[in-house]
Design a protein around this motif. Structure first.
Motif, mmCIF file in Angstrom:
data_model
loop_
_atom_site.group_PDB
_atom_site.id
_atom_site.type_symbol
_atom_site.label_atom_id
_atom_site.label_comp_id
_atom_site.label_asym_id
_atom_site.label_seq_id
_atom_site.Cartn_x
_atom_site.Cartn_y
_atom_site.Cartn_z
ATOM 1 N N ILE A 199 149.533 97.977 58.104
ATOM 2 C CA ILE A 199 148.165 98.286 57.657
ATOM 3 C C ILE A 199 147.590 97.094 56.896
ATOM 4 O O ILE A 199 146.419 96.739 57.059
ATOM 5 C CB ILE A 199 148.159 99.538 56.753
ATOM 6 C CG1 ILE A 199 148.700 100.752 57.527
ATOM 7 C CG2 ILE A 199 146.760 99.810 56.227
ATOM 8 C CD1 ILE A 199 147.928 101.093 58.773
ATOM 9 N N ARG A 203 144.071 95.214 58.023
ATOM 10 C CA ARG A 203 142.913 95.177 57.113
ATOM 11 C C ARG A 203 142.523 93.736 56.780
ATOM 12 O O ARG A 203 141.337 93.384 56.799
ATOM 13 C CB ARG A 203 143.230 95.945 55.836
ATOM 14 C CG ARG A 203 143.334 97.448 56.020
ATOM 15 C CD ARG A 203 143.444 98.129 54.672
ATOM 16 N NE ARG A 203 143.765 99.548 54.783
ATOM 17 C CZ ARG A 203 143.862 100.366 53.753
ATOM 18 N NH1 ARG A 203 143.681 99.905 52.517
ATOM 19 N NH2 ARG A 203 144.166 101.644 53.923
ATOM 20 N N ASN A 226 144.416 101.077 63.728
ATOM 21 C CA ASN A 226 144.885 101.846 62.572
ATOM 22 C C ASN A 226 144.724 101.030 61.288
ATOM 23 O O ASN A 226 145.408 100.034 61.080
ATOM 24 C CB ASN A 226 146.362 102.230 62.763
ATOM 25 C CG ASN A 226 146.870 103.119 61.629
ATOM 26 O OD1 ASN A 226 146.096 103.614 60.813
ATOM 27 N ND2 ASN A 226 148.177 103.304 61.580
ATOM 28 N N GLY A 228 144.806 102.783 58.321
ATOM 29 C CA GLY A 228 145.444 103.606 57.306
ATOM 30 C C GLY A 228 144.451 104.228 56.336
ATOM 31 O O GLY A 228 143.252 104.297 56.585
ATOM 32 N N SER A 229 144.976 104.685 55.213
ATOM 33 C CA SER A 229 144.132 105.293 54.177
ATOM 34 C C SER A 229 144.621 104.840 52.811
ATOM 35 O O SER A 229 145.738 104.333 52.676
ATOM 36 C CB SER A 229 144.189 106.814 54.282
ATOM 37 O OG SER A 229 145.517 107.268 54.107
ATOM 38 N N GLY A 230 143.790 105.014 51.826
ATOM 39 C CA GLY A 230 144.171 104.611 50.485
ATOM 40 C C GLY A 230 143.956 103.135 50.226
ATOM 41 O O GLY A 230 143.742 102.349 51.145
ATOM 42 N N LYS A 231 144.017 102.756 48.968
ATOM 43 C CA LYS A 231 143.772 101.373 48.559
ATOM 44 C C LYS A 231 145.039 100.529 48.678
ATOM 45 O O LYS A 231 146.143 101.041 48.584
ATOM 46 C CB LYS A 231 143.260 101.341 47.118
ATOM 47 C CG LYS A 231 141.956 102.104 46.897
ATOM 48 C CD LYS A 231 141.554 102.074 45.433
ATOM 49 C CE LYS A 231 140.248 102.863 45.210
ATOM 50 N NZ LYS A 231 139.851 102.862 43.770
ATOM 51 N N ARG A 232 144.822 99.221 48.897
ATOM 52 C CA ARG A 232 145.930 98.270 48.951
ATOM 53 C C ARG A 232 145.613 97.112 48.008
ATOM 54 O O ARG A 232 144.607 96.421 48.177
ATOM 55 C CB ARG A 232 146.135 97.710 50.369
ATOM 56 C CG ARG A 232 146.589 98.733 51.400
ATOM 57 C CD ARG A 232 148.032 99.156 51.199
ATOM 58 N NE ARG A 232 148.600 99.807 52.372
ATOM 59 C CZ ARG A 232 148.379 101.051 52.747
ATOM 60 N NH1 ARG A 232 147.540 101.809 52.029
ATOM 61 N NH2 ARG A 232 148.947 101.567 53.821
ATOM 62 N N TYR A 244 137.355 97.692 53.404
ATOM 63 C CA TYR A 244 138.743 97.666 53.866
ATOM 64 C C TYR A 244 139.741 98.075 52.785
ATOM 65 O O TYR A 244 140.941 98.047 53.010
ATOM 66 C CB TYR A 244 139.068 96.282 54.437
ATOM 67 C CG TYR A 244 138.357 96.040 55.739
ATOM 68 C CD1 TYR A 244 138.719 96.743 56.879
ATOM 69 C CD2 TYR A 244 137.280 95.154 55.815
ATOM 70 C CE1 TYR A 244 138.046 96.558 58.077
ATOM 71 C CE2 TYR A 244 136.609 94.960 57.007
ATOM 72 C CZ TYR A 244 137.001 95.665 58.137
ATOM 73 O OH TYR A 244 136.318 95.489 59.325
ATOM 74 N N LYS A 245 139.204 98.464 51.627
ATOM 75 C CA LYS A 245 140.027 99.010 50.534
ATOM 76 C C LYS A 245 141.196 98.092 50.173
ATOM 77 O O LYS A 245 142.341 98.521 50.047
ATOM 78 C CB LYS A 245 140.557 100.408 50.924
ATOM 79 C CG LYS A 245 139.468 101.407 51.223
ATOM 80 C CD LYS A 245 140.050 102.740 51.682
ATOM 81 C CE LYS A 245 138.952 103.720 52.039
ATOM 82 N NZ LYS A 245 139.494 105.021 52.527
#
Length: 257
Positions: A199, A203, A226, A228-232, A244-245
């Motif tokens: 991920i 991103r 893909n 994904g989800s959530g922050k990186r 793109y978190k």
């Protein structure tokens, strides 16, 4: 040495390019027994460079010749990737590259044999075994002086750079590399991104590609990629990109390059 054995060795040397490694296991498959190989070494036709590997006596063999053997004789996917691949493809001439380090990638189950790791190739082999990309996607055949090897295409090499970032490669440099990739084939990029299991890499790739304003980006089908989800949090004390978190370096976010 008998005439038959001389004919056999001459056939081998005449049909294979200089500058490559010969694997003992492969030679056995070609009809050259271990005993015959030993006789060739004793007769100074071949020189051992470690258990299971030989070169022609007096031949100059670089790491490329080792990769030739691993790819063509052992059937491995070990290949130059990342910045090294971009350099070999002429895509990173404006960046300073380490002349004494070569970045290699291979499949998760693939390892460099001992002879390859311990032999002095004149460069350091920086090997990364991973499965974030399928082994057989996005490789191209690179013609060298007397033989060819598979290396990462520009698109795959960029993903490999991002796989190493930010710990082993600076994101600012990744962006500079991305800027030069204005003619990537959208279908190959799509295939790579759809099959990439990282991920973080997906991103970062899209963030940098959009920042570089490449025309091929608009031809990608984002619904199939893909993210994904959530922050990186990619870097500490960076700037958060809400699309793109991800948290990226301040200089990159603000264009202070």
């Amino acid at each position: 040495m008998s005439t038959d054995k001389r004919i056999k060795i001459n056939q081998l040397l005449s049909t294979h390019a200089p500058g490559v490694v010969y694997l003992s296991s492969w030679l056995v498959q070609q009809g050259y027994s271990l005993d015959l190989q030993k006789r060739y070494r004793n007769s100074d036709w071949f020189t051992s460079i470690g258990t299971g590997a030989m070169i022609r006596s007096g031949d100059k063999v670089g790491y490329e010749g080792a990769l030739y053997a691993l790819q063509k004789q052992a059937g491995l996917y070990v290949h130059p990737g990342g910045k090294t691949a971009l350099s070999l493809l002429g895509k990173s001439h404006y960046l300073e590259l380490s002349a004494n380090k070569v970045t290699l990638f291979g499949g998760q189950q693939e390892k460099l044999p001992t002879w390859c790791k311990q032999h002095d190739w004149g460069v350091k082999l920086d090997y990364h075994s991973s499965s974030f990309l399928p082994a057989n996607i996005g490789l191209v055949e690179l013609e060298l002086k007397t033989f060819s090897i598979k290396v990462s295409s520009a698109a795959r090499a960029m993903l490999e750079c991002l796989f190493l970032a930010p710990k082993h490669q600076e994101l600012i440099e990744c962006y500079q590399l991305m800027e030069g990739l204005n003619n990537l084939r959208p279908n190959l990029v799509q295939d790579l991104l759809e099959n990439c299991t990282s991920i973080k890499v997906n991103r970062l790739f899209m963030y940098l590609a959009e920042k570089a304003n490449h025309n091929w980006v608009k031809h990608l089908n984002m619904d199939k990629i893909n993210l994904g989800s959530g922050k990186r949090s990619i870097v500490k004390n960076g700037v958060y990109d809400p699309k793109y978190k991800i948290t990226v370096p301040v200089e990159l976010a603000n264009g202070e390059l």
